[in-house]
Design a protein around this motif. Structure first.
Motif, PDB file in Angstrom:
ATOM      1  N   GLU A 180       0.586   6.870   6.836  1.00 28.14           N
ATOM      2  CA  GLU A 180       0.069   7.586   5.680  1.00 28.14           C
ATOM      3  C   GLU A 180      -0.600   8.921   6.003  1.00 28.14           C
ATOM      4  O   GLU A 180      -1.791   9.098   5.778  1.00 28.14           O
TER       5      GLU A 180
ATOM      6  N   ASP B 226       0.870  -1.184   0.000  1.00 30.15           N
ATOM      7  CA  ASP B 226       0.000   0.000   0.000  1.00 30.15           C
ATOM      8  C   ASP B 226       0.905   1.231   0.000  1.00 30.15           C
ATOM      9  O   ASP B 226       1.516   1.552   1.022  1.00 30.15           O
TER      10      ASP B 226
ATOM     11  N   HIS C 237      -2.925   1.640   9.365  1.00 31.32           N
ATOM     12  CA  HIS C 237      -3.754   0.436   9.514  1.00 31.32           C
ATOM     13  C   HIS C 237      -2.846  -0.773   9.345  1.00 31.32           C
ATOM     14  O   HIS C 237      -1.804  -0.697   8.699  1.00 31.32           O
TER      15      HIS C 237
ATOM     16  N   HIS D 193      -6.436  -3.586   4.302  1.00 28.32           N
ATOM     17  CA  HIS D 193      -6.787  -3.185   5.676  1.00 28.32           C
ATOM     18  C   HIS D 193      -6.898  -4.507   6.436  1.00 28.32           C
ATOM     19  O   HIS D 193      -7.949  -5.128   6.475  1.00 28.32           O
TER      20      HIS D 193
HETATM   21  N1  GLY Z   1      -5.062   2.454  -0.269  1.00 29.92           N
HETATM   22  C1  GLY Z   1      -5.932   2.349   0.824  1.00 29.92           C
HETATM   23  C2  GLY Z   1      -5.374   2.965   2.012  1.00 29.92           C
HETATM   24  O1  GLY Z   1      -4.401   3.684   1.925  1.00 29.92           O
HETATM   25  O2  GLY Z   1      -5.795   2.730   3.098  1.00 29.92           O
END
Ligand code: GLY
Ligand code: MN
Ligand code: MN
Length: 429
Positions: free
Chosen positions: A384, A274, A359, A366
């Protein structure tokens, strides 16, 4: 499957860990996902249920796994059912698992064809008191569809009403959140493929390019490296599209002077990566864009340091909120009175950073993980932070995937993916 075979030691160990937590005289059941229909005879591509994959490595529809650690018949302690294959099926659909291949993949010795399930289950049930069924208790789950697992549970409980019922999900939530080294290696491979994709598009992005052209470049790079493709629906958001958090249309032209936010990453062997990066369409940030970019990057670095054993997810988010508030004050996006008068349940910083910072990630993007439990080594988290400013026509998010270590800072699985603003500019030029 495009991925290379996975060492079955992983699945053997996962089953052992699961069975160690079962009550006496109990059977746990796990099903493959359905193949979902589109219309007429067309279907969605098959996606294996992550739990049966985690416990067996079997990546095929219509598979069922039973775990019965106390079975007096030792051949029935681990039983896998797969759909019968034959020459006709292999001509029309290609290769399906033979019994021998199912054993090689999973490490399970007892393999039956699916049509034997009722008979074998009846024999097992007479020695058992409890069935563990697998319901979805993920904190973000929002499922209207009846899954194959749900249908099986209904059928099972109707057929065996005198057995008691227990939940598999809490056991899986805790086991799956702590990654084995084999899993970390697979996740590293997913991140490495993602890196190749990102480097490819740094070379490709120019004023006038369309968001979907970038999507196509990424998919090409992912698939040629043995990935099925995107780990989740890709977000390729230029200009103000970045301020729509779940923008997935990817159908706009990228303009000189704008930024593009990519939230795009590859899967590998069903493991997710991710990634988010934000780059200037022209190859050069404006001073203002760079100031905001550096603030996000700073919060990301400081947040990462907080991901150590013992940290509580909710408290971590409060700390990241403080870091972000101080950056937003410096950028002039908040002033002191905004902060003094803030609603504690929706602090002022949320105007510009309205989603979570981290997460769990793994077989699901997730992933499973019990949020109230302290973090521990080999949990894998995203980091993030973002700042979204519709009034200025851009939004920035930066995201890496990191592994918590016994001691010290987490290990960044995306540590080789360019992130510093100057480095991005250098590569793009
Ligand atoms: N790409 C999904 C997230 O960043 O949670
Ligand atoms: Mn993401
Ligand atoms: Mn994420």
């Amino acid at each position: 499957m495009k991925y290379r075979p996975i060492n079955s030691e992983l699945f053997i160990k996962n089953r052992k860990n699961f069975m160690a937590q079962m009550k006496p005289k109990s059977i746990a059941v796990f099903n493959s996902n359905d193949i979902y229909p589109i219309g007429a005879d067309s279907t969605m591509p098959f996606e294996q249920h992550r739990d049966i994959f985690y416990l067996s490595g079997v990546d095929q529809e219509e598979s069922v796994l039973f775990l019965f650690p106390d079975s007096p018949n030792e051949n029935l302690r681990e039983v896998l059912f797969v759909r019968e294959t034959n020459e006709h099926i292999s001509v029309w659909e290609g290769e399906k698992l033979t019994k021998k291949a199912a054993t090689k993949t999973s490490g399970i010795q007892t393999i039956y064809w699916l049509q034997d399930l009722e008979k074998v289950l009846f024999e097992m049930s007479t020695y058992a008191d409890t069935f563990y069924i697998n319901t979805n208790e993920h904190y973000r789950a929002n499922v209207e569809t009846e899954t194959r697992e749900d249908r099986f549970s209904k059928w099972l409980l109707a057929k065996y009403p005198a057995h008691s019922v227990a939940k598999s999900n809490p056991i899986l939530q805790s086991l799956r959140s702590v990654k084995d080294q084999i899993e970390l290696d697979l996740m590293q491979q997913a991140c490495n493929i993602t890196e190749k994709g990102f480097r490819r598009i740094l070379d490709f992005v120019k004023p006038g390019v369309w968001e979907y052209e970038i999507e196509a470049e990424l998919l090409h790079e992912f698939v040629r490296n043995r990935s099925k493709g995107f780990a989740y629906t890709p977000i390729i958001a230029s200009g103000n599209n970045a301020n729509v958090l779940h923008y997935t249309e990817n159908n706009q032209q990228c303009k000189d002077g704008d930024l593009i936010l990519f939230d795009t990453a590859a899967e590998y062997a069903n493991y997710s990566s991710d990634l988010s990066r934000t780059v200037p369409v022209s190859g050069k940030f404006t001073d203002r864009q760079k100031a905001v970019y550096n603030a996000v990057n700073y919060v990301k670095k400081e947040a990462t340091k907080l991901l150590v054993p013992g940290t509580i997810w909710k408290e971590y988010h409060v700390e990241v909120g403080k870091l972000m508030t101080s950056e937003l004050l410096k950028l002039g996006l908040l002033d002191k009175s905004d902060v003094q008068n803030e609603d504690k349940n929706w602090p002022a910083y949320k105007k510009y950073f309205m989603h979570g910072t981290s997460h769990h990630i793994g077989l699901d993007t997730h992933d499973y993980g019990l949020l109230h439990e302290p973090m521990q080594a080999n949990n894998v988290f995203t980091v993030e932070p973002g700042i979204y400013i519709p009034d200025e026509g851009f939004g920035i998010r930066l995201e890496d995937d990191v592994v918590i270590q016994e001691q010290g800072e987490p290990f960044n699985l995306m540590g080789n993916i360019p992130i510093e603003a100057d480095e991005i500019e250098d590569i793009m030029n």
